[in-house]
Design a protein around this motif. Structure first.
Motif, PDB file in Angstrom:
ATOM      1  N   ILE A 344       0.843  -1.188   0.000  1.00 33.87           N
ATOM      2  CA  ILE A 344       0.000   0.000   0.000  1.00 33.87           C
ATOM      3  C   ILE A 344       0.876   1.235   0.000  1.00 33.87           C
ATOM      4  CG2 ILE A 344      -1.980  -1.049   1.151  1.00 33.87           C
ATOM      5  CD1 ILE A 344      -0.916   0.002   3.780  1.00 33.87           C
ATOM      6  N   SER A 345       0.289   2.370  -0.296  1.00 33.60           N
ATOM      7  CA  SER A 345       1.045   3.619  -0.311  1.00 33.60           C
ATOM      8  C   SER A 345       0.144   4.756   0.141  1.00 33.60           C
ATOM      9  CB  SER A 345       1.568   3.898  -1.733  1.00 33.60           C
ATOM     10  OG  SER A 345       2.252   5.127  -1.766  1.00 33.60           O
ATOM     11  N   PHE A 346       0.658   5.557   1.090  1.00 29.24           N
ATOM     12  CA  PHE A 346      -0.045   6.760   1.539  1.00 29.24           C
ATOM     13  C   PHE A 346       0.814   7.974   1.254  1.00 29.24           C
ATOM     14  CE2 PHE A 346      -1.635   3.518   4.654  1.00 29.24           C
ATOM     15  CZ  PHE A 346      -2.938   3.479   4.188  1.00 29.24           C
ATOM     16  N   LYS A 347       0.196   9.031   0.774  1.00 30.07           N
ATOM     17  CA  LYS A 347       0.911  10.281   0.541  1.00 30.07           C
ATOM     18  C   LYS A 347       1.172  10.976   1.875  1.00 30.07           C
ATOM     19  CE  LYS A 347      -2.259  12.104  -2.038  1.00 30.07           C
ATOM     20  NZ  LYS A 347      -3.288  11.064  -2.043  1.00 30.07           N
ATOM     21  N   SER A 348       2.164  11.854   1.899  1.00 34.61           N
ATOM     22  CA  SER A 348       2.457  12.600   3.128  1.00 34.61           C
ATOM     23  C   SER A 348       1.246  13.391   3.595  1.00 34.61           C
ATOM     24  CB  SER A 348       3.645  13.540   2.895  1.00 34.61           C
ATOM     25  OG  SER A 348       4.828  12.795   2.682  1.00 34.61           O
ATOM     26  N   SER A 349       0.446  13.859   2.647  1.00 39.74           N
ATOM     27  CA  SER A 349      -0.717  14.673   2.996  1.00 39.74           C
ATOM     28  C   SER A 349      -1.835  13.848   3.639  1.00 39.74           C
ATOM     29  CB  SER A 349      -1.262  15.375   1.746  1.00 39.74           C
ATOM     30  OG  SER A 349      -1.617  14.426   0.749  1.00 39.74           O
ATOM     31  N   ASP A 350      -1.743  12.512   3.560  1.00 42.77           N
ATOM     32  CA  ASP A 350      -2.757  11.656   4.184  1.00 42.77           C
ATOM     33  C   ASP A 350      -2.593  11.577   5.696  1.00 42.77           C
ATOM     34  OD1 ASP A 350      -3.878  10.972   1.717  1.00 42.77           O
ATOM     35  OD2 ASP A 350      -2.522   9.273   1.443  1.00 42.77           O
ATOM     36  N   TRP A 351      -1.400  11.908   6.181  1.00 44.57           N
ATOM     37  CA  TRP A 351      -1.067  11.688   7.578  1.00 44.57           C
ATOM     38  C   TRP A 351      -1.481  12.860   8.465  1.00 44.57           C
ATOM     39  CZ3 TRP A 351       1.228   7.180   9.396  1.00 44.57           C
ATOM     40  CH2 TRP A 351       1.674   6.283   8.407  1.00 44.57           C
ATOM     41  N   ARG A 352      -1.875  12.517   9.691  1.00 39.60           N
ATOM     42  CA  ARG A 352      -2.133  13.503  10.723  1.00 39.60           C
ATOM     43  C   ARG A 352      -1.285  13.154  11.941  1.00 39.60           C
ATOM     44  NH1 ARG A 352      -6.241  16.796   9.413  1.00 39.60           N
ATOM     45  NH2 ARG A 352      -6.639  17.461  11.560  1.00 39.60           N
ATOM     46  N   SER A 353      -1.097  14.099  12.845  1.00 35.84           N
ATOM     47  CA  SER A 353      -0.166  13.893  13.947  1.00 35.84           C
ATOM     48  C   SER A 353      -0.749  14.351  15.277  1.00 35.84           C
ATOM     49  CB  SER A 353       1.146  14.654  13.692  1.00 35.84           C
ATOM     50  OG  SER A 353       1.786  14.189  12.535  1.00 35.84           O
ATOM     51  N   ILE A 354      -0.288  13.719  16.334  1.00 39.71           N
ATOM     52  CA  ILE A 354      -0.586  14.137  17.703  1.00 39.71           C
ATOM     53  C   ILE A 354       0.737  14.200  18.453  1.00 39.71           C
ATOM     54  CG2 ILE A 354      -1.775  13.551  19.852  1.00 39.71           C
ATOM     55  CD1 ILE A 354      -3.815  12.003  18.185  1.00 39.71           C
ATOM     56  N   GLU A 355       1.001  15.357  19.053  1.00 34.17           N
ATOM     57  CA  GLU A 355       2.245  15.564  19.788  1.00 34.17           C
ATOM     58  C   GLU A 355       2.046  15.193  21.262  1.00 34.17           C
ATOM     59  OE1 GLU A 355       5.150  16.650  18.572  1.00 34.17           O
ATOM     60  OE2 GLU A 355       4.471  16.990  16.510  1.00 34.17           O
ATOM     61  N   GLY A 356       3.142  14.706  21.895  1.00 32.23           N
ATOM     62  CA  GLY A 356       3.118  14.370  23.302  1.00 32.23           C
ATOM     63  C   GLY A 356       3.165  15.600  24.188  1.00 32.23           C
ATOM     64  N   PRO A 357       3.221  15.406  25.491  1.00 31.66           N
ATOM     65  CA  PRO A 357       3.426  14.111  26.159  1.00 31.66           C
ATOM     66  C   PRO A 357       2.149  13.270  26.232  1.00 31.66           C
ATOM     67  CG  PRO A 357       3.326  15.861  27.786  1.00 31.66           C
ATOM     68  CD  PRO A 357       3.291  16.535  26.446  1.00 31.66           C
ATOM     69  N   PHE A 358       2.362  11.953  26.432  1.00 31.30           N
ATOM     70  CA  PHE A 358       1.274  10.986  26.474  1.00 31.30           C
ATOM     71  C   PHE A 358       1.293  10.224  27.800  1.00 31.30           C
ATOM     72  CE2 PHE A 358       2.470  11.450  22.040  1.00 31.30           C
ATOM     73  CZ  PHE A 358       1.251  11.548  21.379  1.00 31.30           C
ATOM     74  N   ILE A 359       0.098   9.866  28.268  1.00 28.88           N
ATOM     75  CA  ILE A 359      -0.002   8.910  29.372  1.00 28.88           C
ATOM     76  C   ILE A 359       0.026   7.494  28.809  1.00 28.88           C
ATOM     77  CG2 ILE A 359      -1.480   8.021  31.225  1.00 28.88           C
ATOM     78  CD1 ILE A 359      -2.438  10.894  31.678  1.00 28.88           C
ATOM     79  N   PHE A 360      -0.746   7.263  27.740  1.00 26.62           N
ATOM     80  CA  PHE A 360      -0.621   5.969  27.060  1.00 26.62           C
ATOM     81  C   PHE A 360      -1.224   6.017  25.668  1.00 26.62           C
ATOM     82  CE2 PHE A 360      -4.732   5.139  29.333  1.00 26.62           C
ATOM     83  CZ  PHE A 360      -5.515   4.701  28.276  1.00 26.62           C
ATOM     84  N   LEU A 361      -0.728   5.080  24.850  1.00 28.70           N
ATOM     85  CA  LEU A 361      -1.282   4.761  23.525  1.00 28.70           C
ATOM     86  C   LEU A 361      -1.602   3.279  23.547  1.00 28.70           C
ATOM     87  CD1 LEU A 361      -1.565   5.280  20.302  1.00 28.70           C
ATOM     88  CD2 LEU A 361       0.731   4.300  20.232  1.00 28.70           C
ATOM     89  N   TRP A 362      -2.794   2.915  23.054  1.00 31.61           N
ATOM     90  CA  TRP A 362      -3.235   1.514  23.082  1.00 31.61           C
ATOM     91  C   TRP A 362      -3.945   1.233  21.772  1.00 31.61           C
ATOM     92  CZ3 TRP A 362      -6.479  -0.464  27.885  1.00 31.61           C
ATOM     93  CH2 TRP A 362      -6.281  -1.845  28.030  1.00 31.61           C
ATOM     94  N   THR A 363      -3.420   0.319  20.960  1.00 27.22           N
ATOM     95  CA  THR A 363      -4.080  -0.042  19.704  1.00 27.22           C
ATOM     96  C   THR A 363      -4.579  -1.485  19.787  1.00 27.22           C
ATOM     97  OG1 THR A 363      -2.251  -1.048  18.432  1.00 27.22           O
ATOM     98  CG2 THR A 363      -2.311   1.364  18.584  1.00 27.22           C
ATOM     99  N   HIS A 364      -5.670  -1.754  19.052  1.00 25.32           N
ATOM    100  CA  HIS A 364      -6.252  -3.110  19.089  1.00 25.32           C
ATOM    101  C   HIS A 364      -6.824  -3.490  17.729  1.00 25.32           C
ATOM    102  CE1 HIS A 364      -6.596  -5.517  22.825  1.00 25.32           C
ATOM    103  NE2 HIS A 364      -6.105  -4.431  23.359  1.00 25.32           N
ATOM    104  N   ASN A 365      -6.681  -4.785  17.395  1.00 24.71           N
ATOM    105  CA  ASN A 365      -7.302  -5.350  16.188  1.00 24.71           C
ATOM    106  C   ASN A 365      -8.606  -6.057  16.512  1.00 24.71           C
ATOM    107  OD1 ASN A 365      -4.528  -4.843  15.477  1.00 24.71           O
ATOM    108  ND2 ASN A 365      -4.820  -6.115  13.668  1.00 24.71           N
ATOM    109  N   VAL A 366      -8.790  -6.435  17.781  1.00 28.13           N
ATOM    110  CA  VAL A 366     -10.002  -7.118  18.242  1.00 28.13           C
ATOM    111  C   VAL A 366     -10.504  -6.406  19.498  1.00 28.13           C
ATOM    112  CG1 VAL A 366      -9.298  -9.334  17.258  1.00 28.13           C
ATOM    113  CG2 VAL A 366      -8.693  -8.791  19.636  1.00 28.13           C
ATOM    114  N   PRO A 367     -11.756  -6.614  19.896  1.00 28.50           N
ATOM    115  CA  PRO A 367     -12.305  -5.834  21.012  1.00 28.50           C
ATOM    116  C   PRO A 367     -11.650  -6.094  22.362  1.00 28.50           C
ATOM    117  CG  PRO A 367     -14.074  -6.791  19.680  1.00 28.50           C
ATOM    118  CD  PRO A 367     -12.802  -7.428  19.227  1.00 28.50           C
ATOM    119  N   TRP A 368     -11.434  -7.365  22.716  1.00 31.08           N
ATOM    120  CA  TRP A 368     -11.013  -7.708  24.073  1.00 31.08           C
ATOM    121  C   TRP A 368      -9.505  -7.845  24.173  1.00 31.08           C
ATOM    122  CZ3 TRP A 368     -14.430  -8.290  28.245  1.00 31.08           C
ATOM    123  CH2 TRP A 368     -15.786  -8.208  27.913  1.00 31.08           C
ATOM    124  N   GLY A 369      -8.946  -7.366  25.301  1.00 28.11           N
ATOM    125  CA  GLY A 369      -7.522  -7.518  25.567  1.00 28.11           C
ATOM    126  C   GLY A 369      -7.243  -8.686  26.491  1.00 28.11           C
TER     127      GLY A 369
END
Length: 495
Positions: A344-369
């Motif tokens: 796949i290919s995404f252009k630079s203009s497709d991207w968005r950003s969030i700057e820190g600081p962060f308490i946490f980032l959590w990604t999931h492919n399914v509902p339950w951890g």
């Protein structure tokens, strides 16, 4: 098969075999004055059968109220434990009984149930009960269903990955893990590192809960309305029903790791990994250490870039940092060994950003951890998106309340929680706020992917990637196949 007068469990009845798309149903009407209509759904409620003289003995799965189960779990309307019971069909003669056996067996065979399985048991995971679970809950069901299996105990980290890389998969109809989610990740990575990955990734994967984190098993059973248990997970494998799941590719330079469950950075990863030092406390260690980490809250510098899914374009800001195009060589390139990630290919203009600081980032492919946490309540198994939860600023009492509500999924409704779906993501993890000499931990599918300086076991363990260098995450929709329960939508308990 035409209706025929036989005895069922010693009671005269008129029985017939109704053939339908999902294998068929054995129906009978008792002639004992009650005229009760009974039935067995062959796909969901029958393990196996055998003939002894003029009797056909059917091994069925029932609940403790002596009703045939609905689906591959418990009867609808309650969480009842499984009960195996023999249903005996007695014909007028041995040839008639053999005709019944052949017809019923043919219906079961048409379901495509697995006949040979390669089973991996992790004896060290969770409470170290995986072997006991296999012997007491898994093996008896497989034996009753007549499924041949080869069982191997894993001896060390990545042992399962090594075994699967060399396994002759033509000899098996599926690979089953009795463990937590980490072993499933090892198997997935072993398959995708093979030269014949395009073929072997079609092999159905089964997961029977036997570790600390059992998110995939819980997600599959819950989606079908089934009780979370090793027995129900085993029955879903025996039934042979499958579904597709997304696979995420994590890339850092030439290094790759494949995931089907989750990625965590910050508070969530710290609690998951660092609480290992309190394993002697049992399951309560997670809650104890989460409270400790909230009280002594850490924040991390860093940056998250992402390509939003439709409807989530308002999150973050347009990326100001140039993002390298997300391009991957085609997987049939000459000299390429193993899966290289989605093309796949995404252009630079497709991207968005969030700057820190962060308490946490959590990604999931399914509902339950796990069987008690649902970090991504809107996640789908095969939608081609990654569900992301981000918390940047949150008062400690509110954060403690948010974490407590991960058990029901309402944490995503808190104002301090950002919940979105993305097509791709790039994490640039930084150091702790006010402690620039210390980094963080990145946890993927229950295993440490990378850890920074000053973290738990840093320098004492070899990690797959480096902390601080950007890690890109892309997703391939429905790449892998897993055994999954048959949803109990049309089943009516009748026994």
């Amino acid at each position: 098969m035409a209706p025929e007068e036989v005895k069922v469990n010693g009671v005269w009845a008129e029985a017939e075999l109704e053939k339908v798309a999902m294998g068929g149903r054995l129906r009978w009407r008792e002639k004992n004055g009650k005229n009760a209509d009974r039935s067995l759904n062959l796909a969901r409620e029958v393990l196996g059968l055998r003939r002894e003289g003029n009797k056909v003995k059917i091994d069925a799965i029932l609940d403790k109220e002596d009703k045939v189960r609905c689906g591959s779990g418990v009867a609808r309307g309650g969480e009842k434990a499984l009960l195996r019971k023999e249903v005996v069909l007695e014909a007028a003669s041995e040839p008639a009984a053999e005709a019944w056996r052949e017809e019923i067996q043919a219906c079961i065979d048409s379901l495509g149930r697995p006949k040979r399985l390669f089973i991996l048991v992790n004896p060290f995971g969770g409470k170290r009960e995986a072997l006991r679970i296999f012997m007491n809950e898994v093996k008896p069901l497989l034996d009753a269903a007549g499924i041949y299996y080869l069982m191997k105990e894993t001896q060390y980290r990545l042992h399962a990955q090594e075994l699967v890389t060399k396994l002759d998969l033509k000899s098996y109809d599926g690979i089953v893990c009795v463990s937590g989610d980490g072993l499933l990740a090892e198997v997935l990575n072993g398959l995708l590192q093979r030269e014949d990955w395009q073929e072997v990734i079609k092999t159905p994967l089964g997961i029977i809960p036997g570790g600390t984190g059992n998110g995939m098993s819980k997600s599959l059973l819950e989606d079908a309305g089934e009780k979370f248990s090793a027995s129900n997970a085993t029955l879903s494998i025996i039934c042979g029903n499958t579904r597709k799941v997304d696979v995420s590719t994590l890339t850092q330079g030439d290094r790759k790791f494949f995931s089907v469950l989750m990625l965590a950075w910050g508070l969530i990863a710290d609690v998951d990994i660092e609480s290992e030092k309190y394993r002697w406390m049992g399951g309560i260690r997670i809650n104890f250490y989460a409270f400790l980490r909230v009280f002594r809250l850490r924040k991390y510098q860093g940056r998250v870039h992402f390509v939003p899914a439709p409807g989530y374009e308002s999150h973050g800001e347009p990326a100001t940092t140039k993002i390298e195009p997300c391009e991957v060589k085609t997987n049939d390139s000459e000299g390429t060994r193993g899966y290289q990630g989605p093309t796949i290919s995404f252009k630079s203009s497709d991207w968005r950003s969030i700057e820190g600081p962060f308490i946490f980032l959590w990604t999931h492919n399914v509902p339950w951890g796990s069987d008690v946490t649902i970090p991504a309540p809107d996640a789908k198994f095969s939608d081609g998106y990654i569900d992301v939860v981000i918390v940047k600023e949150c008062a400690k009492p509110t954060l403690a309340s948010l974490l407590a509500n991960v058990s029901n999924g309402s944490h995503v409704k808190y104002p301090c929680a950002m919940y979105l779906k993305v097509k791709a993501l790039q994490l640039e993890p930084g150091q702790r706020v006010n402690e620039p000499e210390k980094g963080g931990i990145i946890d993927v599918d229950g295993e440490v992917l990378a850890r920074g300086s000053g973290t738990y076991l840093n320098g004492k363990s070899t990690d797959l990637m480096d902390y601080g260098t950007p890690i890109k995450v892309t997703v391939d929709q429905g790449l892998a196949t897993v055994f999954a329960p048959i949803a109990a939508t049309e089943c009516k308990p009748s026994f």
